[in-house]
Design a protein around this motif. Sequence first.
Motif, PDB file in Angstrom:
ATOM      1  N   THR A  83       0.851  -1.184   0.000  1.00 49.69           N
ATOM      2  CA  THR A  83       0.000   0.000   0.000  1.00 49.69           C
ATOM      3  C   THR A  83       0.888   1.235   0.000  1.00 49.69           C
ATOM      4  O   THR A  83       2.071   1.162   0.326  1.00 49.69           O
ATOM      5  CB  THR A  83      -0.958  -0.002   1.212  1.00 49.69           C
ATOM      6  OG1 THR A  83      -1.902   1.034   1.061  1.00 49.69           O
ATOM      7  CG2 THR A  83      -0.220   0.174   2.513  1.00 49.69           C
ATOM      8  N   ASN A  84       0.302   2.357  -0.369  1.00 51.33           N
ATOM      9  CA  ASN A  84       1.034   3.622  -0.408  1.00 51.33           C
ATOM     10  C   ASN A  84       0.790   4.420   0.861  1.00 51.33           C
ATOM     11  O   ASN A  84      -0.291   4.354   1.450  1.00 51.33           O
ATOM     12  CB  ASN A  84       0.571   4.470  -1.597  1.00 51.33           C
ATOM     13  CG  ASN A  84       0.944   3.839  -2.920  1.00 51.33           C
ATOM     14  OD1 ASN A  84       2.000   3.234  -3.045  1.00 51.33           O
ATOM     15  ND2 ASN A  84       0.078   3.979  -3.904  1.00 51.33           N
ATOM     16  N   TYR A 105       0.374   8.135   1.837  1.00 47.73           N
ATOM     17  CA  TYR A 105       0.095   9.401   1.179  1.00 47.73           C
ATOM     18  C   TYR A 105       0.697  10.558   1.954  1.00 47.73           C
ATOM     19  O   TYR A 105       1.041  10.424   3.131  1.00 47.73           O
ATOM     20  CB  TYR A 105      -1.419   9.566   1.010  1.00 47.73           C
ATOM     21  CG  TYR A 105      -2.000   8.490   0.135  1.00 47.73           C
ATOM     22  CD1 TYR A 105      -1.873   8.541  -1.241  1.00 47.73           C
ATOM     23  CD2 TYR A 105      -2.622   7.380   0.694  1.00 47.73           C
ATOM     24  CE1 TYR A 105      -2.374   7.530  -2.050  1.00 47.73           C
ATOM     25  CE2 TYR A 105      -3.125   6.366  -0.102  1.00 47.73           C
ATOM     26  CZ  TYR A 105      -2.997   6.446  -1.473  1.00 47.73           C
ATOM     27  OH  TYR A 105      -3.479   5.445  -2.257  1.00 47.73           O
ATOM     28  N   LYS A 106       0.826  11.719   1.300  1.00 48.11           N
ATOM     29  CA  LYS A 106       1.540  12.833   1.931  1.00 48.11           C
ATOM     30  C   LYS A 106       0.865  13.358   3.188  1.00 48.11           C
ATOM     31  O   LYS A 106       1.499  13.995   3.998  1.00 48.11           O
ATOM     32  CB  LYS A 106       1.833  13.955   0.948  1.00 48.11           C
ATOM     33  CG  LYS A 106       0.676  14.516   0.212  1.00 48.11           C
ATOM     34  CD  LYS A 106       1.166  15.596  -0.744  1.00 48.11           C
ATOM     35  CE  LYS A 106       0.212  15.725  -1.904  1.00 48.11           C
ATOM     36  NZ  LYS A 106       0.555  16.800  -2.788  1.00 48.11           N
ATOM     37  N   ASN A 107      -0.401  13.081   3.386  1.00 47.39           N
ATOM     38  CA  ASN A 107      -1.056  13.466   4.650  1.00 47.39           C
ATOM     39  C   ASN A 107      -1.036  12.305   5.647  1.00 47.39           C
ATOM     40  O   ASN A 107      -1.811  12.260   6.576  1.00 47.39           O
ATOM     41  CB  ASN A 107      -2.475  13.970   4.403  1.00 47.39           C
ATOM     42  CG  ASN A 107      -3.334  12.949   3.691  1.00 47.39           C
ATOM     43  OD1 ASN A 107      -2.853  11.899   3.284  1.00 47.39           O
ATOM     44  ND2 ASN A 107      -4.596  13.237   3.531  1.00 47.39           N
ATOM     45  N   TYR A 108      -0.107  11.355   5.447  1.00 52.37           N
ATOM     46  CA  TYR A 108       0.157  10.217   6.336  1.00 52.37           C
ATOM     47  C   TYR A 108      -1.013   9.240   6.447  1.00 52.37           C
ATOM     48  O   TYR A 108      -1.144   8.542   7.436  1.00 52.37           O
ATOM     49  CB  TYR A 108       0.596  10.678   7.727  1.00 52.37           C
ATOM     50  CG  TYR A 108       1.850  11.509   7.678  1.00 52.37           C
ATOM     51  CD1 TYR A 108       3.073  10.916   7.401  1.00 52.37           C
ATOM     52  CD2 TYR A 108       1.799  12.876   7.873  1.00 52.37           C
ATOM     53  CE1 TYR A 108       4.224  11.676   7.342  1.00 52.37           C
ATOM     54  CE2 TYR A 108       2.950  13.647   7.802  1.00 52.37           C
ATOM     55  CZ  TYR A 108       4.161  13.039   7.536  1.00 52.37           C
ATOM     56  OH  TYR A 108       5.295  13.786   7.468  1.00 52.37           O
ATOM     57  N   GLN A 109      -1.835   9.162   5.434  1.00 53.39           N
ATOM     58  CA  GLN A 109      -2.923   8.197   5.430  1.00 53.39           C
ATOM     59  C   GLN A 109      -2.493   6.935   4.695  1.00 53.39           C
ATOM     60  O   GLN A 109      -1.701   6.973   3.762  1.00 53.39           O
ATOM     61  CB  GLN A 109      -4.168   8.778   4.766  1.00 53.39           C
ATOM     62  CG  GLN A 109      -4.818   9.862   5.580  1.00 53.39           C
ATOM     63  CD  GLN A 109      -6.077  10.377   4.906  1.00 53.39           C
ATOM     64  OE1 GLN A 109      -6.152  10.443   3.686  1.00 53.39           O
ATOM     65  NE2 GLN A 109      -7.050  10.742   5.700  1.00 53.39           N
TER      66      GLN A 109
END
Length: 80
Positions: free
Chosen positions: A8-9, A11-15
């Motif tokens: 999984t990735n 994301y830049k907002n740490y999700q």
Amino acid sequence: MENILATTNLYKNYQLAIPKVIRKKFKDFNIDDTVIDWSINENDEIIIKPRKKISLDDVIGIIEDDDPRNAVELKRGLYK
């Protein structure tokens, strides 16, 4: 070596998204009542464990109280 089921990735907002293969495997696990615990083991590996969120209904009745007094009587006892 462990079997990687999915990736999984972050994301830049740490999700993070829980991969579909994992969601399908645990489809009976109610995600709304889930907390994810994160830890790091002695080999600096990240351990992720889901668990059921503890509710008030889960803890009611755990502690037995043999004291027959009620809250009003206990409060009055403070001022004697």
